[in-house]
Design a protein around this motif. Structure first.
Motif, PDB file in Angstrom:
ATOM      1  N   UNK A  19      13.286 -23.274  15.565  1.00 16.50           N
ATOM      2  CA  UNK A  19      14.693 -23.465  15.239  1.00 16.50           C
ATOM      3  C   UNK A  19      15.502 -24.131  16.344  1.00 16.50           C
ATOM      4  N   UNK A  20      14.797 -24.694  17.327  1.00 14.14           N
ATOM      5  CA  UNK A  20      15.469 -25.364  18.443  1.00 14.14           C
ATOM      6  C   UNK A  20      14.481 -26.343  19.069  1.00 14.14           C
ATOM      7  N   UNK A  21      14.981 -27.277  19.873  1.00 10.97           N
ATOM      8  CA  UNK A  21      14.046 -28.134  20.600  1.00 10.97           C
ATOM      9  C   UNK A  21      13.143 -27.277  21.497  1.00 10.97           C
ATOM     10  N   UNK A  22      11.896 -27.697  21.636  1.00  8.70           N
ATOM     11  CA  UNK A  22      10.933 -26.895  22.386  1.00  8.70           C
ATOM     12  C   UNK A  22      10.239 -27.731  23.452  1.00  8.70           C
ATOM     13  N   UNK A  23       9.749 -27.050  24.453  1.00 10.27           N
ATOM     14  CA  UNK A  23       8.935 -27.691  25.482  1.00 10.27           C
ATOM     15  C   UNK A  23       7.537 -27.934  24.926  1.00 10.27           C
ATOM     16  N   UNK A  24       6.899 -29.025  25.308  1.00  8.22           N
ATOM     17  CA  UNK A  24       5.520 -29.239  24.865  1.00  8.22           C
ATOM     18  C   UNK A  24       4.600 -28.066  25.226  1.00  8.22           C
ATOM     19  N   UNK A  25       4.821 -27.453  26.375  1.00  7.45           N
ATOM     20  CA  UNK A  25       3.982 -26.317  26.770  1.00  7.45           C
ATOM     21  C   UNK A  25       4.167 -25.129  25.822  1.00  7.45           C
ATOM     22  N   UNK A  46      13.106 -35.959  24.485  1.00  6.67           N
ATOM     23  CA  UNK A  46      14.163 -36.390  25.396  1.00  6.67           C
ATOM     24  C   UNK A  46      14.218 -35.422  26.572  1.00  6.67           C
ATOM     25  N   UNK A  47      14.768 -35.915  27.666  1.00  3.78           N
ATOM     26  CA  UNK A  47      14.891 -35.082  28.856  1.00  3.78           C
ATOM     27  C   UNK A  47      15.868 -33.951  28.602  1.00  3.78           C
ATOM     28  N   UNK A  48      15.548 -32.799  29.137  1.00  6.78           N
ATOM     29  CA  UNK A  48      16.413 -31.631  29.042  1.00  6.78           C
ATOM     30  C   UNK A  48      17.644 -31.893  29.905  1.00  6.78           C
ATOM     31  N   UNK A  49      18.854 -31.889  29.333  1.00  2.96           N
ATOM     32  CA  UNK A  49      20.050 -32.183  30.123  1.00  2.96           C
ATOM     33  C   UNK A  49      20.293 -31.159  31.240  1.00  2.96           C
ATOM     34  N   UNK A  50      19.776 -29.934  31.072  1.00  3.33           N
ATOM     35  CA  UNK A  50      19.987 -28.923  32.107  1.00  3.33           C
ATOM     36  C   UNK A  50      18.928 -28.965  33.205  1.00  3.33           C
ATOM     37  N   UNK A  51      17.813 -29.639  32.951  1.00  2.63           N
ATOM     38  CA  UNK A  51      16.752 -29.774  33.942  1.00  2.63           C
ATOM     39  C   UNK A  51      15.966 -31.033  33.609  1.00  2.63           C
ATOM     40  N   UNK A  52      16.302 -32.128  34.265  1.00  3.04           N
ATOM     41  CA  UNK A  52      15.751 -33.435  33.915  1.00  3.04           C
ATOM     42  C   UNK A  52      14.255 -33.566  34.215  1.00  3.04           C
ATOM     43  N   UNK A  90      11.244 -31.385  22.849  1.00  3.55           N
ATOM     44  CA  UNK A  90      10.784 -32.022  21.614  1.00  3.55           C
ATOM     45  C   UNK A  90      11.708 -31.586  20.489  1.00  3.55           C
ATOM     46  N   UNK A  91      12.219 -32.567  19.769  1.00  2.00           N
ATOM     47  CA  UNK A  91      13.138 -32.332  18.654  1.00  2.00           C
ATOM     48  C   UNK A  91      12.462 -32.726  17.346  1.00  2.00           C
TER      49      UNK A  91
END
Length: 149
Positions: A53-59, A88-94, A99-100
């Motif tokens: 339900x949200x963008x996720x990290x590949x890991x 896209x890059x995470x705006x809080x930690x580039x 993943x969207x």
């Protein structure tokens, strides 16, 4: 004299039967998903991403699917090329990539899911609902034992 190749142990027979059944089921399913440009791995990744339900990290996706980072990367490359996901890059930690699921990804997932459910239902139709429940419980027991290993 005991010949393990002529008469494998029950455990080996069970494992080989599970393996062959899985390969056969995946092959049949992927034939049905192919018109949508999906493999089972791609479908599972879309589903995992939708479920969060949200963008996720590949890991995170790799952990959810129990696959390697290289596998996740390959799946993401194919899905991104098909415009079903975007990274896209995470705006809080580039240093992190998020993943969207795209609208096209949501649409493809909604088309693929009934195909997936029907294929699985057909594949498991030789088993009664009770037998399916027992098999699920047994496989979950194996999965728990693996976690404790």
């Amino acid at each position: 004299m005991y010949d393990p190749f002529q008469k494998p142990s029950l455990s080996v027979q069970l494992f080989l039967t599970l393996y062959k059944s899985n390969v056969s089921l995946v092959r049949k399913l992927e034939e049905k998903l192919e018109p949508l440009g999906l493999t089972l791995g791609r479908l599972c990744l879309l589903y995992a991403l939708q479920r969060t339900g949200r963008p996720a990290l590949p890991s995170e996706l790799g952990d959810d699917l129990a696959v390697t980072r290289a596998n996740v990367s390959g799946l993401l490359n194919a899905l991104e090329k098909a415009k079903l996901v975007r990274r896209e890059l995470d705006p809080s930690d580039r240093r992190r990539v998020l993943v969207h699921l795209t609208p096209a990804g949501e649409e493809t997932l909604s088309k693929a899911w009934p195909i997936y459910e029907e294929s699985i239902s057909q594949s498991l139709s030789p088993l009664s609902a009770q037998e399916q429940s027992v098999l699920l419980a047994l496989l979950q027991k194996l999965d728990c034992a693996r976690m404790e290993f």
